[in-house]
Design a protein around this motif. Structure first.
Motif, PDB file in Angstrom:
ATOM      1  N   ALA A  26       0.830  -1.203   0.000  1.00  0.00           N
ATOM      2  CA  ALA A  26       0.000   0.000   0.000  1.00  0.00           C
ATOM      3  C   ALA A  26       0.867   1.256   0.000  1.00  0.00           C
ATOM      4  O   ALA A  26       0.560   2.242  -0.679  1.00  0.00           O
ATOM      5  CB  ALA A  26      -0.924  -0.004   1.214  1.00  0.00           C
ATOM      6  N   ALA A  27       1.973   1.228   0.763  1.00  0.00           N
ATOM      7  CA  ALA A  27       2.875   2.381   0.807  1.00  0.00           C
ATOM      8  C   ALA A  27       3.542   2.606  -0.543  1.00  0.00           C
ATOM      9  O   ALA A  27       3.682   3.744  -1.006  1.00  0.00           O
ATOM     10  CB  ALA A  27       3.925   2.169   1.893  1.00  0.00           C
ATOM     11  N   GLU A  28       3.920   1.535  -1.200  1.00  0.00           N
ATOM     12  CA  GLU A  28       4.580   1.655  -2.504  1.00  0.00           C
ATOM     13  C   GLU A  28       3.630   2.175  -3.579  1.00  0.00           C
ATOM     14  O   GLU A  28       4.011   2.944  -4.452  1.00  0.00           O
ATOM     15  CB  GLU A  28       5.160   0.301  -2.921  1.00  0.00           C
ATOM     16  N   SER A  29       2.368   1.758  -3.486  1.00  0.00           N
ATOM     17  CA  SER A  29       1.383   2.187  -4.487  1.00  0.00           C
ATOM     18  C   SER A  29       0.797   3.558  -4.165  1.00  0.00           C
ATOM     19  O   SER A  29       0.157   4.180  -5.019  1.00  0.00           O
ATOM     20  CB  SER A  29       0.257   1.161  -4.585  1.00  0.00           C
ATOM     21  N   GLY A  30       0.991   4.014  -2.919  1.00  0.00           N
ATOM     22  CA  GLY A  30       0.402   5.286  -2.505  1.00  0.00           C
ATOM     23  C   GLY A  30      -1.068   5.172  -2.144  1.00  0.00           C
ATOM     24  O   GLY A  30      -1.724   6.191  -1.882  1.00  0.00           O
ATOM     25  N   LEU A  47      -2.888   4.051   0.603  1.00  0.00           N
ATOM     26  CA  LEU A  47      -3.015   3.611   1.987  1.00  0.00           C
ATOM     27  C   LEU A  47      -4.461   3.311   2.355  1.00  0.00           C
ATOM     28  O   LEU A  47      -4.738   2.481   3.219  1.00  0.00           O
ATOM     29  CB  LEU A  47      -2.455   4.687   2.925  1.00  0.00           C
ATOM     30  N   LEU A  48      -5.404   3.996   1.683  1.00  0.00           N
ATOM     31  CA  LEU A  48      -6.813   3.755   1.971  1.00  0.00           C
ATOM     32  C   LEU A  48      -7.223   2.340   1.579  1.00  0.00           C
ATOM     33  O   LEU A  48      -8.223   1.815   2.070  1.00  0.00           O
ATOM     34  CB  LEU A  48      -7.682   4.788   1.240  1.00  0.00           C
ATOM     35  N   GLY A  49      -6.444   1.727   0.699  1.00  0.00           N
ATOM     36  CA  GLY A  49      -6.742   0.355   0.306  1.00  0.00           C
ATOM     37  C   GLY A  49      -6.593  -0.638   1.433  1.00  0.00           C
ATOM     38  O   GLY A  49      -7.049  -1.782   1.324  1.00  0.00           O
ATOM     39  N   LEU A  50      -5.945  -0.221   2.536  1.00  0.00           N
ATOM     40  CA  LEU A  50      -5.810  -1.098   3.699  1.00  0.00           C
ATOM     41  C   LEU A  50      -7.080  -1.148   4.533  1.00  0.00           C
ATOM     42  O   LEU A  50      -7.201  -1.963   5.440  1.00  0.00           O
ATOM     43  CB  LEU A  50      -4.656  -0.617   4.585  1.00  0.00           C
ATOM     44  N   ALA A  51      -8.020  -0.247   4.264  1.00  0.00           N
ATOM     45  CA  ALA A  51      -9.256  -0.149   5.047  1.00  0.00           C
ATOM     46  C   ALA A  51     -10.443  -0.656   4.239  1.00  0.00           C
ATOM     47  O   ALA A  51     -10.503  -0.475   3.018  1.00  0.00           O
ATOM     48  CB  ALA A  51      -9.500   1.296   5.471  1.00  0.00           C
TER      49      ALA A  51
END
Length: 425
Positions: free
Chosen positions: A80-84, A86-90
Motif C-alpha cells: 500500500a505504501a509503494e502504491s500510494g 493507503l486507503l486500500g488497507l481499510a
C-alpha cells in the motif's frame, strides 16, 4: 510525577451536569422536529470505505477515520505504501457526516419508506480535524432531511422546523443566509472561470469571510483563473439584497445584474415570500463547502457570533449515485456543539430534582420507600449520606442540577412529612 489521564485529543468526557444539559437540549430539538412530521432513524457509526470516499462527502472525505481490514500482513502495508493507496488497507470508516449514511439508508430501505420521507438523525460523527476551540474530532450533528420532494415545499418545511427548534431552545435573533448553486455557477461563468476549475474556485470563494476579497483574488490567480473584474464584483455584491429584479411585486429578469441567474433568484424570492416569519438574507457568496449541493443552500447566522450555527441545502444528485435513479433531496443540519456552548447552563428545571440527606445508620428499606414515593410523583431523587462538611455536599448537589433537599430523620413518617429547602445554585 503522575501521568495526566485525558480523553483522546479532540474528544471529550462530559460530567453529569454537562450531560444533563446536552440531553435536555437534544430533547427539545427532537420534540420540535417530531412536531413538524419528521421521523427519527439510526444508522451504523461505520460505512463501507469505498462509499465514504466516493466523492459525495467533499473535503470531509480527507478527514475520515479509516478502519483497517482484519488479517493484514506487513506485506500488505508495504504494498500500500509503494502504491500510494493507503486507503486500500481499510474496508470500513467512521462516518464523517450523516448525509452520506442517509443516502445509503434510503437506497437500502426505499421500498419500506413513504414517497416523501422526512428523516431526523441525531448522532455523533468523527473527523480528523486539528482540534481547537469549537472544533472537535467527535461531535454531535442534528439533521433533518426530506427525500422525494422536488418542489420548494422541502426547503420551506426544513427552514420552518429548524427555526422552530432554535426558538424552542431560546435562541432568538437568528437569521438564515440563503443562496443557490445556480447563482454561483452563473457568477463563475460571468468571470470566465473554466468549468473544470469551478469546484476549486468555489472552495476559494467560501473563504471570503476569512481571507477577504484580495485573498480570494490571489488564490484564484494561483489557480490560473483570469481575475479581471472579480474584486469589483465581490465588493459590489456584498450589499446585494432582495431588489435585484426591480420591484418585488413585479420582478423583471431584464433588470438583473450580469452575474445573476434570474430564475434561481426568482425562486429564492418566492421562498422568502412564503416564509414571512423567518429572517432570510440573500448572500450571493454563500457557498457551503460540499460539492454535492445542486440548488438552494442556506446557513444559520446569529448576531453575536462570527460563525454559522448550522446549514444545509438541496442535493438532488446524491441518492442517484446509489440507486441509479435520481431522487430529489434536501437537508438542514444544526451545529449542536456550538448551540450547547451558546446555551451555557440552560437546562431542565432543578425544581423537580431533590436530595434526601440521611444518617449512615438509616434503614435502607425506609429510604427506598421514601425515594419510591417521590419518584412516583415525578421527581428525580438522590440519596446522600450526611457528612461533616454539609456545605460541600449541598454545593455538589446544586452543581449536579438538584434544586431542593430534605433531611430524613427519625420523625420522618412518610414522603409527605419531608420538609424541602431550596439549594443555592
Amino acid at each position: 510525577m503522575a501521568t495526566q489521564v485525558t480523553p483522546p485529543r479532540g474528544m471529550r468526557d462530559f460530567l453529569p451536569a454537562e450531560k444533563a444539559g446536552r440531553e435536555h437540549a437534544l430533547g427539545v430539538i427532537r420534540r420540535s422536529f417530531a412536531a413538524h412530521g419528521f421521523d427519527e432513524i439510526e444508522t451504523p457509526v461505520m460505512e463501507d470505505s469505498a462509499r465514504l470516499h466516493s466523492g459525495l462527502g467533499g473535503d470531509n472525505e480527507k478527514l475520515g477515520f479509516a478502519v483497517l481490514k482484519r488479517g493484514l500482513a506487513p506485506a500488505d502495508a508495504l504494498a500500500a505504501a509503494e502504491s500510494g493507496d493507503l486507503l486500500g488497507l481499510a474496508d470500513l470508516g467512521l462516518r464523517f457526516d450523516l448525509t452520506v449514511p442517509l443516502a445509503r439508508f434510503y437506497a437500502t430501505h426505499r421500498a419500506a419508506l413513504p414517497t416523501v420521507f422526512r428523516a431526523i438523525q441525531i448522532a455523533p460523527v468523527w473527523r480528523a480535524e486539528r482540534p481547537q476551540k469549537g472544533r472537535y474530532r467527535q461531535f454531535v450533528q442534528c439533521d433533518i432531511d426530506i427525500i422525494g420532494e422536488a418542489g420548494p415545499l422541502a426547503e420551506i418545511e426544513l427552514i420552518t422546523a429548524t427555526m422552530a427548534a432554535l426558538d424552542a431552545l431560546g435562541l432568538t435573533g437568528c437569521s438564515v443566509r440563503i443562496n443557490d448553486r445556480r447563482i454561483l455557477t452563473a457568477l463563475l461563468a460571468h468571470w470566465n472561470v473554466p468549468t473544470d476549475l469551478n469546484e476549486r474556485a468555489l472552495i476559494t470563494i467560501d473563504k471570503l469571510d476569512k481571507i477577504g476579497v484580495d485573498g480570494v483574488v490571489t488564490e484564484l490567480e494561483g489557480l490560473g483563473i483570469p481575475t479581471d473584474g472579480i474584486a469589483e464584483t465581490l465588493r459590489s455584491i456584498a450589499s446585494a439584497g432582495w431588489d435585484l429584479l426591480g420591484s418585488a411585486s413585479e420582478p423583471d429578469a431584464a433588470a438583473a445584474p450580469a452575474w445573476l441567474d434570474p430564475a434561481a433568484y426568482a425562486d429564492l424570492l418566492a421562498l422568502r415570500d412564503t416564509l414571512p416569519g423567518a429572517d432570510l438574507v440573500f448572500d450571493p457568496t454563500l457557498v457551503r463547502g460540499m460539492g454535492y449541493y445542486t440548488g438552494t443552500i442556506f446557513e444559520i447566522a446569529h448576531p453575536e457570533l462570527g460563525y454559522s450555527l448550522g446549514g444545509g441545502g438541496r442535493y438532488d444528485g446524491m441518492i442517484g449515485r446509489f440507486l441509479g435513479v435520481d431522487v430529489p433531496a434536501c437537508g438542514f443540519s444544526i451545529g449542536f456543539e456550538r448551540i450547547v456552548d451558546l446555551l451555557g447552563d440552560a437546562g431542565a428545571s432543578a425544581e423537580n430534582a431533590v436530595v434526601l440527606i440521611h444518617e449512615k445508620d438509616a434503614a435502607p428499606g425506609r429510604l427506598v420507600a421514601l425515594k419510591t414515593a417521590l419518584v412516583a410523583q415525578g421527581l428525580r431523587v438522590r440519596l446522600e449520606h450526611r457528612t461533616k462538611n454539609l456545605k460541600a455536599l449541598l454545593g455538589r448537589a446544586a452543581e449536579a442540577g438538584y434544586g431542593r433537599y430534605a433531611f430524613v430523620t427519625d420523625e420522618t413518617a412518610d414522603a409527605a412529612t419531608l420538609e424541602f429547602r431550596p439549594l443555592a445554585g
